[in-house]
Design a protein around this motif. Sequence first.
Motif, PDB file in Angstrom:
ATOM      1  N   LEU A 181     -16.838  -6.953  24.162  1.00 28.32           N
ATOM      2  CA  LEU A 181     -17.551  -7.074  25.292  1.00 28.32           C
ATOM      3  C   LEU A 181     -18.522  -5.996  25.665  1.00 28.32           C
ATOM      4  CD1 LEU A 181     -17.756  -9.253  27.641  1.00 28.32           C
ATOM      5  CD2 LEU A 181     -16.319  -7.581  28.993  1.00 28.32           C
ATOM      6  N   ARG A 185     -17.843 -12.697  28.798  1.00 29.54           N
ATOM      7  CA  ARG A 185     -17.134 -13.433  27.971  1.00 29.54           C
ATOM      8  C   ARG A 185     -16.886 -14.848  28.451  1.00 29.54           C
ATOM      9  NH1 ARG A 185     -14.245 -11.265  23.870  1.00 29.54           N
ATOM     10  NH2 ARG A 185     -14.164  -9.463  24.986  1.00 29.54           N
ATOM     11  N   VAL A 200     -14.552 -15.673  31.779  1.00 26.62           N
ATOM     12  CA  VAL A 200     -13.427 -15.374  31.910  1.00 26.62           C
ATOM     13  C   VAL A 200     -13.315 -13.653  31.908  1.00 26.62           C
ATOM     14  CG1 VAL A 200     -12.026 -17.212  30.887  1.00 26.62           C
ATOM     15  CG2 VAL A 200     -12.979 -15.025  29.400  1.00 26.62           C
ATOM     16  N   GLU A 201     -14.679 -12.986  31.879  1.00 27.96           N
ATOM     17  CA  GLU A 201     -14.576 -11.607  31.802  1.00 27.96           C
ATOM     18  C   GLU A 201     -16.154 -11.219  31.892  1.00 27.96           C
ATOM     19  OE1 GLU A 201     -12.949  -7.709  29.234  1.00 27.96           O
ATOM     20  OE2 GLU A 201     -12.869  -9.733  28.466  1.00 27.96           O
ATOM     21  N   VAL A 218     -16.056 -14.093  37.346  1.00 27.85           N
ATOM     22  CA  VAL A 218     -15.237 -14.800  36.564  1.00 27.85           C
ATOM     23  C   VAL A 218     -14.977 -16.140  37.310  1.00 27.85           C
ATOM     24  CG1 VAL A 218     -12.878 -14.894  36.019  1.00 27.85           C
ATOM     25  CG2 VAL A 218     -13.948 -12.709  35.703  1.00 27.85           C
ATOM     26  N   THR A 253     -13.700 -18.364  22.289  1.00 24.58           N
ATOM     27  CA  THR A 253     -14.540 -17.803  23.327  1.00 24.58           C
ATOM     28  C   THR A 253     -15.899 -17.329  22.625  1.00 24.58           C
ATOM     29  OG1 THR A 253     -13.532 -15.552  22.805  1.00 24.58           O
ATOM     30  CG2 THR A 253     -12.446 -16.856  24.544  1.00 24.58           C
TER      31      THR A 253
END
Length: 352
Positions: free
Chosen positions: A33, A39, A76-77, A89, A129
């Motif tokens: 990342l 992400r 998610v990130e 998020v 992902t």
Amino acid sequence: MKSVTVVKVGSLRDPDPEKRGKVAVTDIPEQPLGDEDVRIKVAYCAICGSDPHLVENIFGWEPPYGMGHELSGVIVEVGPKATKKGLKVGDRVAGNFLHFCGTCYYCQNGQQQFCEHADESNNPGMSETIVWHESQVYKLPDNVSLKQGCLLEPISIAVRLMDKIDMKIGMRVAICGGGPIGLLALQAIHMYGAASVTLIEPIADRRDLAMKFGATNVIDPMVEDVVKRGLELTGGLGYDVVIDCSGSPKAAYPLPQITAKGGKLIYAAMYPNDWEMPLNLYKYCYYNELTITGLYVAPYAYPRAAQIMNRFDLDAFTSKVFDIDDAEAAFEAQISGKYPKILIRCNEIPGE
């Protein structure tokens, strides 16, 4: 993490198993990342009509390489500097598989599709992902599901097609090819108030969908003469706009003959990269003054596509879903032509 990967190049339709291309679910590391990246936990990734061409290795890549670019999911990130678009998020998102540099001549000339440094290396969308730069990511409207949201990219193509057509009420339009792009473009053209819309398509179920989506007429090129029937339907004038969404050299060749004088002919598909089409320049470009162009990607259409996608009828494109572990079967179904669109479910997302 699980990812759908091309492990052997070749046509998925090759009758010889030794030469046939192959996709498989492999285990790859999660992508790092960057500071301006997010992400995404991928919910759905649709199979694009271009994906079998990637298996055939149309771009000359060395396998193994990842697949998939029409995706939706949940963030998610978020990188520490991914702050410009307010992403957080839990956001439900889709986006643009290309990351443009923003600094080259083409980016600064409003032609991002020709970016000299466009990054396609981070697009294994058929994965659990994916990491994208924040500039590639768009929040989905609340009234658009994640299953529908993975169609943001093809809808952006339909939106850009409308830009290239400069669509006007009362135009006569023909679309060749009743795949997802052709049927989405048909819906968009119907919204504009075309006088008539004709779909040229050999698969009966797709012709039926076209009539449901607002087509005035359909032509089966397997049993009808496309040029003769197209001219009959337009009183001998031809169509103001003709769009090829088939990618088929055989289907693309006669289309100049049904384009009206002064009309627009758009080849809006991926074709074999070594195919050249003969064209009578005197007749079609000099005497008939046709505008002939193509279409690559849709760099600026995503925000408008996201705002309007709930006006498209997407049920037919989201009804056939395979889990990621069944990716091989999904591609077999894709090349069968039985379904207008196939989705791969990469993760179960609660509430979706």
